[in-house]
Design a protein around this motif. Sequence first.
Motif, PDB file in Angstrom:
ATOM      1  N   THR A 176      -4.743  -0.851  -3.251  1.00 15.58           N
ATOM      2  CA  THR A 176      -5.616   0.015  -2.470  1.00 15.58           C
ATOM      3  C   THR A 176      -6.335  -0.848  -1.431  1.00 15.58           C
ATOM      4  N   TYR A 222      -8.975  -5.464  -0.673  1.00 17.15           N
ATOM      5  CA  TYR A 222      -7.728  -5.046  -1.321  1.00 17.15           C
ATOM      6  C   TYR A 222      -7.854  -5.230  -2.827  1.00 17.15           C
ATOM      7  N   LYS A 263       0.833  -1.204   0.000  1.00 18.98           N
ATOM      8  CA  LYS A 263       0.000   0.000   0.000  1.00 18.98           C
ATOM      9  C   LYS A 263       0.869   1.256   0.000  1.00 18.98           C
TER      10      LYS A 263
END
Length: 111
Positions: A56, A66, A50
């Motif tokens: 993300t 995710y 990240k």
Amino acid sequence: MLSNIYKALAHPVRRDILAILRSGPRLSGDLADRFEMSWPSLSRHLAVLKDADLITAERQGTKILYRVKTSVVEDAAAALLALAGTRPAQDETDGSENALSDIPPNPESEE
């Protein structure tokens, strides 16, 4: 930024996470089930990805979803290929293929 990406891609578990996420978004619990490690260890790997802007994280209640940021991963792969002197021709990839699709996941972390 590239140094963060290289650091993130340096570990086989993080490359495996990216390989899993290339097939689609995954909840944190689904990712945890795929690896034989503690949640804090996996969470740290996810944090590195990240921080490198490769994935993300979207909170959904008590879970986190995710997703891979494909364009960033493709840019990182192109930069690595350029360093190695093996940049793919533009017409070979036409900009639509995932640049990491030929990199197999690490078999040591698969069950």
